[in-house]
Write an enzyme that holds these catalytic residues in place. Structure first.
Site, mmCIF file in Angstrom:
data_model
loop_
_atom_site.group_PDB
_atom_site.id
_atom_site.type_symbol
_atom_site.label_atom_id
_atom_site.label_comp_id
_atom_site.label_asym_id
_atom_site.label_seq_id
_atom_site.Cartn_x
_atom_site.Cartn_y
_atom_site.Cartn_z
ATOM 1 C CD GLU A 1 7.434 -42.486 -12.363
ATOM 2 O OE1 GLU A 1 6.278 -42.550 -11.890
ATOM 3 O OE2 GLU A 1 8.447 -42.388 -11.678
ATOM 4 C CD GLU B 1 4.969 -39.840 -3.360
ATOM 5 O OE1 GLU B 1 5.743 -39.729 -2.405
ATOM 6 O OE2 GLU B 1 5.351 -39.982 -4.543
#
Length: 246
Positions: free
Chosen positions: A4, A13
């Site tokens: 994930e 990110e």
């Protein structure tokens, strides 16, 4: 490989590159037969990024705050809104254009360098504009993503997917919003009857901090027109007549 890694606007990110490195190091290709069996797969196995236009009423709030005109606050609020991309849940009722796919990734084959991309887009009013004097105003662009989990080389299996679009149940990824600056040009862009917004959407890792994302959007509003000029005999050439841009 189950991971994930998804962030806001899918790639915030920058966690996917490390998963791709693991894929290339240890996973057998899903497209090859390895001694009578299939190779591995990434989960999720595919992902797509989408763009749509939305209206927003929050600036109107300052026109009448419990009977007090505080419109002088608008300039400060606008500066905060346009300075950075925002993350929030955008209700479907505020979406005013169709949802256009910017890019799709096959996570079993895509490369690190594919994740910094530029795509063309075209947005049309979600509801047909019949009145010649009516317009659809767009205050912000909304970025969302979909992912799917599949075993493409295993028969009798069905893909499972979910969406972070405004038309689906909200997730913790919400949506990423990019505000237009009403202080530039003619203000917020609008679409009149027969018009579309088209442009180029660029998304990539920030040079100083690669975990952050930079967005760059060039857009123009106008309409497509058919013209016989420049086309082959018996065919029409489509020309885009620009009304405004940003």
């Amino acid at each position: 490989i189950v991971s994930e890694w998804m962030g806001y606007a899918l790639l915030f990110e920058t966690m996917l590159p490390s998963v791709l490195a693991a894929r290339d190091a240890i996973m057998k290709s899903p497209s090859l037969d390895h001694g009578g069996g299939v190779g591995g797969t990434m989960w999720p196995s595919r992902s797509s990024i989408y763009l749509e236009g939305a209206s927003d009423e929050r600036l109107n709030y300052w026109d009448d705050v419990y009977g007090i005109n505080m419109s002088a606050m608008k300039d400060r609020v606008v500066r905060e809104l346009v300075d950075d991309a925002g993350v929030e849940v955008v209700e479907d009722r505020y979406i005013v254009t169709d949802r256009a796919e910017l890019i799709e990734f096959d996570l079993n084959t895509c490369k690190d360098w594919d994740l910094d991309f530029e795509s063309e887009f075209e947005l049309r009013p979600r509801k047909k504009v019949d009145d010649d004097n009516a317009v659809v105003e767009i205050q912000k662009l909304v970025v969302s993503f979909d992912v799917s989990f599949s075993l493409p080389h295993v028969p009798n299996t069905n893909a499972v997917s979910f969406s972070t679009g405004c038309q689906s149940e909200p997730t913790h990824w919400k949506q990423t919003v990019l505000w237009f600056d009403p202080r530039c040009g003619a203000g917020f862009p609008s679409l009149a009857k027969g018009e579309v917004m088209r442009g180029k959407f660029k998304m990539g890792r920030n040079e100083q901090n690669p975990r952050e994302m930079d967005f760059h959007v060039r857009w123009e509003v106008g309409r497509w027109e058919d013209s016989e000029e420049g086309g082959e005999e018996g065919t029409n050439k489509r020309t885009f007549r620009r009304r405004t841009e940003g």
